[in-house]
Design a protein around this motif. Structure first.
Motif, PDB file in Angstrom:
ATOM      1  N   VAL A 182       0.621  -6.733  21.600  1.00 49.91           N
ATOM      2  CA  VAL A 182       1.823  -5.944  21.328  1.00 49.91           C
ATOM      3  C   VAL A 182       1.481  -4.885  20.280  1.00 49.91           C
ATOM      4  CG1 VAL A 182       4.212  -5.982  20.511  1.00 49.91           C
ATOM      5  CG2 VAL A 182       3.305  -7.920  21.813  1.00 49.91           C
ATOM      6  N   PRO A 183       1.660  -3.592  20.572  1.00 49.55           N
ATOM      7  CA  PRO A 183       1.359  -2.557  19.575  1.00 49.55           C
ATOM      8  C   PRO A 183       2.132  -2.803  18.291  1.00 49.55           C
ATOM      9  CG  PRO A 183       1.783  -1.576  21.726  1.00 49.55           C
ATOM     10  CD  PRO A 183       2.162  -3.029  21.838  1.00 49.55           C
ATOM     11  N   ALA A 184       1.439  -2.774  17.167  1.00 46.62           N
ATOM     12  CA  ALA A 184       2.074  -3.019  15.875  1.00 46.62           C
ATOM     13  C   ALA A 184       1.501  -2.053  14.852  1.00 46.62           C
ATOM     14  CB  ALA A 184       1.853  -4.461  15.426  1.00 46.62           C
ATOM     15  N   VAL A 185       2.371  -1.488  14.037  1.00 46.93           N
ATOM     16  CA  VAL A 185       1.938  -0.525  13.027  1.00 46.93           C
ATOM     17  C   VAL A 185       2.757  -0.713  11.765  1.00 46.93           C
ATOM     18  CG1 VAL A 185       3.518   1.249  13.896  1.00 46.93           C
ATOM     19  CG2 VAL A 185       1.503   1.925  12.572  1.00 46.93           C
ATOM     20  N   GLY A 186       2.110  -0.568  10.628  1.00 46.59           N
ATOM     21  CA  GLY A 186       2.805  -0.581   9.351  1.00 46.59           C
ATOM     22  C   GLY A 186       2.951   0.835   8.829  1.00 46.59           C
ATOM     23  N   LEU A 187       4.171   1.229   8.487  1.00 48.35           N
ATOM     24  CA  LEU A 187       4.428   2.533   7.886  1.00 48.35           C
ATOM     25  C   LEU A 187       4.565   2.348   6.376  1.00 48.35           C
ATOM     26  CD1 LEU A 187       7.126   4.026  10.321  1.00 48.35           C
ATOM     27  CD2 LEU A 187       4.626   4.132  10.483  1.00 48.35           C
ATOM     28  N   TRP A 188       3.737   3.047   5.619  1.00 46.46           N
ATOM     29  CA  TRP A 188       3.726   2.899   4.166  1.00 46.46           C
ATOM     30  C   TRP A 188       3.996   4.253   3.513  1.00 46.46           C
ATOM     31  CZ3 TRP A 188       3.183  -1.757   1.730  1.00 46.46           C
ATOM     32  CH2 TRP A 188       2.784  -2.828   2.546  1.00 46.46           C
ATOM     33  N   ALA A 189       5.065   4.316   2.747  1.00 49.02           N
ATOM     34  CA  ALA A 189       5.378   5.536   2.004  1.00 49.02           C
ATOM     35  C   ALA A 189       4.578   5.545   0.707  1.00 49.02           C
ATOM     36  CB  ALA A 189       6.877   5.600   1.703  1.00 49.02           C
ATOM     37  N   ARG A 190       4.003   6.699   0.406  1.00 51.47           N
ATOM     38  CA  ARG A 190       3.279   6.858  -0.864  1.00 51.47           C
ATOM     39  C   ARG A 190       4.275   7.359  -1.920  1.00 51.47           C
ATOM     40  NH1 ARG A 190      -2.452   9.678   1.008  1.00 51.47           N
ATOM     41  NH2 ARG A 190      -2.385   9.027   3.190  1.00 51.47           N
ATOM     42  N   VAL A 191       4.590   6.497  -2.870  1.00 45.82           N
ATOM     43  CA  VAL A 191       5.580   6.813  -3.902  1.00 45.82           C
ATOM     44  C   VAL A 191       4.854   7.118  -5.210  1.00 45.82           C
ATOM     45  CG1 VAL A 191       7.470   5.851  -5.290  1.00 45.82           C
ATOM     46  CG2 VAL A 191       7.356   5.395  -2.828  1.00 45.82           C
ATOM     47  N   PRO A 192       5.225   8.178  -5.933  1.00 48.63           N
ATOM     48  CA  PRO A 192       4.570   8.487  -7.198  1.00 48.63           C
ATOM     49  C   PRO A 192       4.539   7.283  -8.140  1.00 48.63           C
ATOM     50  CG  PRO A 192       6.053  10.267  -6.572  1.00 48.63           C
ATOM     51  CD  PRO A 192       6.306   9.143  -5.610  1.00 48.63           C
ATOM     52  N   HIS A 193       3.401   7.098  -8.818  1.00 50.81           N
ATOM     53  CA  HIS A 193       3.292   5.992  -9.768  1.00 50.81           C
ATOM     54  C   HIS A 193       4.461   5.961 -10.737  1.00 50.81           C
ATOM     55  CE1 HIS A 193      -0.957   5.818  -8.541  1.00 50.81           C
ATOM     56  NE2 HIS A 193      -1.016   4.640  -9.155  1.00 50.81           N
ATOM     57  N   TYR A 194       4.802   7.133 -11.238  1.00 52.06           N
ATOM     58  CA  TYR A 194       5.794   7.186 -12.302  1.00 52.06           C
ATOM     59  C   TYR A 194       7.219   7.004 -11.804  1.00 52.06           C
ATOM     60  CZ  TYR A 194       5.391  12.051 -10.691  1.00 52.06           C
ATOM     61  OH  TYR A 194       5.291  13.187  -9.920  1.00 52.06           O
ATOM     62  N   ALA A 195       7.402   6.921 -10.485  1.00 50.54           N
ATOM     63  CA  ALA A 195       8.729   6.656  -9.926  1.00 50.54           C
ATOM     64  C   ALA A 195       8.802   5.297  -9.256  1.00 50.54           C
ATOM     65  CB  ALA A 195       9.103   7.747  -8.927  1.00 50.54           C
ATOM     66  N   ALA A 196       7.710   4.546  -9.276  1.00 50.19           N
ATOM     67  CA  ALA A 196       7.637   3.295  -8.516  1.00 50.19           C
ATOM     68  C   ALA A 196       8.615   2.243  -9.010  1.00 50.19           C
ATOM     69  CB  ALA A 196       6.214   2.738  -8.562  1.00 50.19           C
ATOM     70  N   ALA A 197       8.993   2.297 -10.275  1.00 46.01           N
ATOM     71  CA  ALA A 197       9.913   1.293 -10.819  1.00 46.01           C
ATOM     72  C   ALA A 197      11.375   1.707 -10.683  1.00 46.01           C
ATOM     73  CB  ALA A 197       9.588   1.019 -12.289  1.00 46.01           C
ATOM     74  N   LEU A 198      11.613   2.903 -10.153  1.00 43.74           N
ATOM     75  CA  LEU A 198      12.974   3.406  -9.983  1.00 43.74           C
ATOM     76  C   LEU A 198      13.305   3.513  -8.501  1.00 43.74           C
ATOM     77  CD1 LEU A 198      12.688   6.417 -12.452  1.00 43.74           C
ATOM     78  CD2 LEU A 198      13.707   4.201 -12.965  1.00 43.74           C
ATOM     79  N   PRO A 199      14.580   3.477  -8.123  1.00 44.08           N
ATOM     80  CA  PRO A 199      14.915   3.759  -6.720  1.00 44.08           C
ATOM     81  C   PRO A 199      14.412   5.147  -6.343  1.00 44.08           C
ATOM     82  CG  PRO A 199      16.796   2.800  -7.869  1.00 44.08           C
ATOM     83  CD  PRO A 199      15.774   3.106  -8.926  1.00 44.08           C
TER      84      PRO A 199
END
Length: 288
Positions: A182-199
């Motif tokens: 079954v085709p499977a893929v993970g989509l990963w957003a690259r979020v700035p380090h300095y915003a990672a702890a915030l929404p």
């Protein structure tokens, strides 16, 4: 069916896509969780199955929530892994697997999910995630993909490196579905380090904007993009108060723009990941 899953309904679905987001692994800026919540509101899902929390979860690490009103116990909510089914306005069948990542019995859990998905006719699996990266908030969010299918990952974009990292349950499921054909893929957003702890709504919007055409689902992300614009202005205000932070963002912008024109990722003389993390953690503690 094993005793690990309890069926609540059995929908008739036409070539459904399974979207996976399990809490407890990496989700920088709450981007994947926000994307999943938005998708759930879109398809208005009904419950298909739940998984035995006593078998899968450590309740001392993931405690139930007790609602107390003036000293009276009113409600006890247990953490729960749920499989739900819904349909978009355009008629696209969607299955959603969400809840806490299992603490144990990953082999049994994975086998159960793959079996259920097979019986429901799942044709593609997409995992949602987000990780902190040395990228600036002043540029569009880019995604990185993981998959057992190189061509599928290439449609999204990848980190051009050979790395070994601890796997989350979503990664285990992705691998198991690939082995099952079954085709499977993970989509990963690259979020700035300095915003990672915030929404970070820009990350959620990027995930859904790419998910839509990938699985033929129409998702209105206008509200997420509007929230992202507000967040970006807030970060601009915070960074404006420090020459060091402003210089760091400019350096990240330069690296981002150079990478856009190159076949592979070039980090040049950027600070190390540990240096960036330490600096930006101090920034968040002092400026948030």
């Amino acid at each position: 069916m094993s005793d690990l899953a309890t069926l609540h309904s059995w929908p008739t679905l036409e070539k459904p896509v399974l979207v996976v987001n399990l809490d407890g692994w990496i989700d920088a800026g709450q981007a994947a969780g926000t994307a999943m919540t938005t998708l759930r509101e879109l398809v208005d899902p009904r419950l298909v199955a739940t998984f035995d929390g006593d078998e899968l979860l450590d309740h001392r690490a993931r405690r139930p929530v007790l609602r107390i009103e003036h000293g009276v116990d009113r409600e006890l909510r247990w953490p729960e892994i749920r499989l739900e089914a819904g349909t978009t306005a355009g008629g696209r069948a969607v299955l959603l697997l969400s809840g806490p990542e299992p603490d144990m019995r990953w082999h049994r859990f994975t086998g159960e999910v793959v079996s259920l998905a097979s019986r429901l006719g799942v044709r593609m699996v997409v995992g949602l995630g987000a990780f902190p990266a040395p990228v600036p908030h002043t540029r569009p969010v880019r995604l990185a993909a993981t998959s057992t299918d190189a061509s599928l990952a290439g449609q999204i974009g990848v980190v051009p490196a050979v790395i070994e990292v601890p796997a989350g349950a979503q990664g285990v499921l992705e691998h198991a579905f690939g082995q099952a054909g079954v085709p499977a893929v993970g989509l990963w957003a690259r979020v700035p380090h300095y915003a990672a702890a915030l929404p970070y709504p820009a990350g959620a919007a990027a995930l859904l904007d790419r998910l839509g055409p990938l699985v033929d689902v129409e998702v209105d992300t206008a509200s997420l993009h509007a929230a992202a614009a507000v967040t970006a202005k807030h970060i601009d205000q915070l960074i404006a108060g420090s020459d060091d932070h402003a210089a760091l963002v400019r350096q990240l912008e330069l690296s981002h723009d150079e990478e856009e024109g190159l076949a592979g990722t070039q980090f040049g003389d950027l600070p190390s990941g540990d240096e960036i993390a330490a600096e930006l953690e101090r920034f968040l503690r002092g400026e948030r």
